[in-house]
Design a protein around this motif. Structure first.
Motif, PDB file in Angstrom:
ATOM      1  N   GLU A  27      -4.344   8.552 -14.672  1.00 24.45           N
ATOM      2  CA  GLU A  27      -4.286   7.190 -14.143  1.00 24.45           C
ATOM      3  C   GLU A  27      -3.920   7.124 -12.669  1.00 24.45           C
ATOM      4  OE1 GLU A  27      -4.027   7.234 -18.449  1.00 24.45           O
ATOM      5  OE2 GLU A  27      -2.839   8.252 -16.909  1.00 24.45           O
ATOM      6  N   SER A  28      -3.569   8.263 -12.081  1.00 27.69           N
ATOM      7  CA  SER A  28      -3.288   8.260 -10.643  1.00 27.69           C
ATOM      8  C   SER A  28      -4.506   7.806  -9.854  1.00 27.69           C
ATOM      9  CB  SER A  28      -2.844   9.650 -10.163  1.00 27.69           C
ATOM     10  OG  SER A  28      -3.889  10.604 -10.312  1.00 27.69           O
ATOM     11  N   TRP A  29      -5.707   8.061 -10.370  1.00 30.30           N
ATOM     12  CA  TRP A  29      -6.925   7.622  -9.689  1.00 30.30           C
ATOM     13  C   TRP A  29      -7.027   6.104  -9.650  1.00 30.30           C
ATOM     14  CZ3 TRP A  29      -9.072  10.905  -6.656  1.00 30.30           C
ATOM     15  CH2 TRP A  29      -9.093  12.266  -6.966  1.00 30.30           C
TER      16      TRP A  29
ATOM     17  N   LEU B  21     -15.297   9.140  -8.653  1.00 28.47           N
ATOM     18  CA  LEU B  21     -15.810  10.441  -9.090  1.00 28.47           C
ATOM     19  C   LEU B  21     -14.689  11.326  -9.622  1.00 28.47           C
ATOM     20  CD1 LEU B  21     -18.330  11.186  -6.181  1.00 28.47           C
ATOM     21  CD2 LEU B  21     -18.837  10.331  -8.485  1.00 28.47           C
ATOM     22  N   GLY B  22     -13.542  11.291  -8.953  1.00 27.55           N
ATOM     23  CA  GLY B  22     -12.406  12.066  -9.415  1.00 27.55           C
ATOM     24  C   GLY B  22     -11.925  11.612 -10.777  1.00 27.55           C
ATOM     25  N   LEU B  23     -11.873  10.290 -10.984  1.00 24.84           N
ATOM     26  CA  LEU B  23     -11.489   9.734 -12.280  1.00 24.84           C
ATOM     27  C   LEU B  23     -12.438  10.206 -13.363  1.00 24.84           C
ATOM     28  CD1 LEU B  23      -9.798   7.712 -13.977  1.00 24.84           C
ATOM     29  CD2 LEU B  23     -11.423   5.938 -13.272  1.00 24.84           C
ATOM     30  N   ARG B  24     -13.739  10.196 -13.063  1.00 27.90           N
ATOM     31  CA  ARG B  24     -14.738  10.651 -14.024  1.00 27.90           C
ATOM     32  C   ARG B  24     -14.550  12.128 -14.356  1.00 27.90           C
ATOM     33  NH1 ARG B  24     -20.481  11.832 -11.694  1.00 27.90           N
ATOM     34  NH2 ARG B  24     -19.177  13.559 -10.947  1.00 27.90           N
ATOM     35  N   ASP B  25     -14.347  12.959 -13.329  1.00 29.19           N
ATOM     36  CA  ASP B  25     -14.227  14.402 -13.550  1.00 29.19           C
ATOM     37  C   ASP B  25     -12.946  14.745 -14.300  1.00 29.19           C
ATOM     38  OD1 ASP B  25     -16.603  14.713 -12.240  1.00 29.19           O
ATOM     39  OD2 ASP B  25     -15.739  15.410 -10.350  1.00 29.19           O
TER      40      ASP B  25
ATOM     41  N   THR C  49       0.827  -1.208   0.000  1.00 28.96           N
ATOM     42  CA  THR C  49       0.000   0.000   0.000  1.00 28.96           C
ATOM     43  C   THR C  49       0.863   1.261   0.000  1.00 28.96           C
ATOM     44  OG1 THR C  49      -0.197  -0.242   2.416  1.00 28.96           O
ATOM     45  CG2 THR C  49      -2.025  -1.035   1.074  1.00 28.96           C
ATOM     46  N   THR C  50       2.015   1.178   0.646  1.00 32.99           N
ATOM     47  CA  THR C  50       2.928   2.319   0.645  1.00 32.99           C
ATOM     48  C   THR C  50       3.428   2.607  -0.766  1.00 32.99           C
ATOM     49  OG1 THR C  50       3.654   1.902   2.914  1.00 32.99           O
ATOM     50  CG2 THR C  50       5.138   3.185   1.521  1.00 32.99           C
ATOM     51  N   ALA C  51       3.838   1.553  -1.480  1.00 32.82           N
ATOM     52  CA  ALA C  51       4.342   1.722  -2.842  1.00 32.82           C
ATOM     53  C   ALA C  51       3.251   2.247  -3.771  1.00 32.82           C
ATOM     54  CB  ALA C  51       4.885   0.394  -3.357  1.00 32.82           C
ATOM     55  N   LEU C  52       2.056   1.666  -3.686  1.00 31.59           N
ATOM     56  CA  LEU C  52       0.948   2.125  -4.532  1.00 31.59           C
ATOM     57  C   LEU C  52       0.590   3.583  -4.252  1.00 31.59           C
ATOM     58  CD1 LEU C  52      -1.436  -0.985  -4.441  1.00 31.59           C
ATOM     59  CD2 LEU C  52      -0.262  -0.076  -6.457  1.00 31.59           C
ATOM     60  N   SER C  53       0.616   3.957  -2.983  1.00 31.79           N
ATOM     61  CA  SER C  53       0.266   5.323  -2.607  1.00 31.79           C
ATOM     62  C   SER C  53       1.289   6.327  -3.126  1.00 31.79           C
ATOM     63  CB  SER C  53       0.142   5.437  -1.085  1.00 31.79           C
ATOM     64  OG  SER C  53      -0.914   4.641  -0.602  1.00 31.79           O
ATOM     65  N   LEU C  54       2.551   5.954  -3.085  1.00 31.86           N
ATOM     66  CA  LEU C  54       3.591   6.847  -3.605  1.00 31.86           C
ATOM     67  C   LEU C  54       3.466   6.995  -5.116  1.00 31.86           C
ATOM     68  CD1 LEU C  54       6.677   5.770  -1.469  1.00 31.86           C
ATOM     69  CD2 LEU C  54       5.504   7.978  -1.414  1.00 31.86           C
ATOM     70  N   MET C  55       3.180   5.897  -5.801  1.00 30.39           N
ATOM     71  CA  MET C  55       2.977   5.961  -7.244  1.00 30.39           C
ATOM     72  C   MET C  55       1.789   6.862  -7.576  1.00 30.39           C
ATOM     73  SD  MET C  55       3.521   1.881  -7.941  1.00 30.39           S
ATOM     74  CE  MET C  55       2.981   1.890  -9.669  1.00 30.39           C
ATOM     75  N   ALA C  56       0.709   6.710  -6.812  1.00 32.29           N
ATOM     76  CA  ALA C  56      -0.485   7.516  -7.046  1.00 32.29           C
ATOM     77  C   ALA C  56      -0.236   8.992  -6.745  1.00 32.29           C
ATOM     78  CB  ALA C  56      -1.640   6.998  -6.191  1.00 32.29           C
ATOM     79  N   THR C  57       0.519   9.257  -5.688  1.00 32.29           N
ATOM     80  CA  THR C  57       0.789  10.641  -5.317  1.00 32.29           C
ATOM     81  C   THR C  57       1.631  11.347  -6.372  1.00 32.29           C
ATOM     82  OG1 THR C  57       0.674  10.088  -2.970  1.00 32.29           O
ATOM     83  CG2 THR C  57       1.760  12.148  -3.537  1.00 32.29           C
ATOM     84  N   TYR C  58       2.600  10.624  -6.952  1.00 32.99           N
ATOM     85  CA  TYR C  58       3.375  11.211  -8.056  1.00 32.99           C
ATOM     86  C   TYR C  58       2.428  11.631  -9.179  1.00 32.99           C
ATOM     87  CZ  TYR C  58       5.964  11.531 -12.383  1.00 32.99           C
ATOM     88  OH  TYR C  58       6.438  11.975 -13.597  1.00 32.99           O
TER      89      TYR C  58
END
Length: 219
Positions: free
Chosen positions: A161-163, A198-202, A144-153
């Protein structure tokens, strides 16, 4: 007065959920986290300072629960929030034709680096947590730490695709926090998943509308 005395009130139970005490820290983390994700979906710049406050609450909460990678991750999030705040207000850097950072797709090169960094980071953190801490969930904490860092970047760079990365992380976070008896936080992450959709949609709508504009107007 020591730091412990200052923080002690935040660690006191506010109410009980499923026979488990819920602290002020978890409640404040719940509220600030939900507000932050909603603001990100709206592309509102205030998401960054609200997110920083959320990170501070989660440092305390996760440290108490033995989720050491997640606790350390919040420190990294604060640094990334400062970077994201800057990129959102400067259009990605000097020389940009606009001061507002637009939504874009993640490039193939970015995906290559993100996946490689995520895999290496997950492995390294799993080994570290397993050998150097008393964590009972080293792999899941690391993943989860790795996924979260990837998403935050991706969030900092406004990559669509961060969503999807946030959704993948939340799918793991929900049962992980329930396992750790952080039930309110687990419920919060169910809400996060909804906000992420919702964020992905917007953001997708924003990207589609931007691509439909003439080149001069889009710039």
């Amino acid at each position: 007065m020591s730091l412990g005395h200052v923080l002690d009130p935040l660690q006191q139970p506010l109410f009980t959920l499923l026979d488990t005490p819920v602290s002020w820290t978890e409640v404040l983390g719940f509220g600030s986290g939900a507000l932050c994700v909603w603001l990100v979906a709206r592309q509102h710049i205030a998401n960054w300072p609200i997110g920083m406050a959320n990170n501070v609450f989660f440092v305390l909460l996760f440290s108490q629960s033995g989720l050491y990678a997640d606790a350390g991750l919040q420190i990294v999030f604060i640094a990334l929030a400062a970077y994201g705040w800057w990129t959102w207000t400067h259009g990605g850097g000097p020389g940009s034709v606009t001061r507002t950072l637009p939504v874009r797709r993640t490039s193939r090169t970015e995906w290559t680096w993100l996946v490689a960094a995520g895999a290496v980071g997950t492995l390294a953190l799993t080994l570290l947590l397993d050998r150097a801490t008393d964590s009972t969930v080293p792999f899941w904490d690391a993943l989860t730490t790795a996924l979260s860092l990837m998403a935050t970047y991706g969030q900092c760079r406004k990559r669509l695709e961060s969503w999807w990365l946030w959704i993948a992380a939340d799918v793991v976070y929900v049962p992980l926090y329930a396992y750790k008896e952080l039930y309110l936080t687990s419920v919060l992450y169910v809400g996060f998943m909804t906000l992420c959709v919702l964020g992905l949609r917007d953001w997708r709508r924003d990207l589609t509308a931007r691509r439909a504009l003439p080149v001069e107007a889009a710039a």
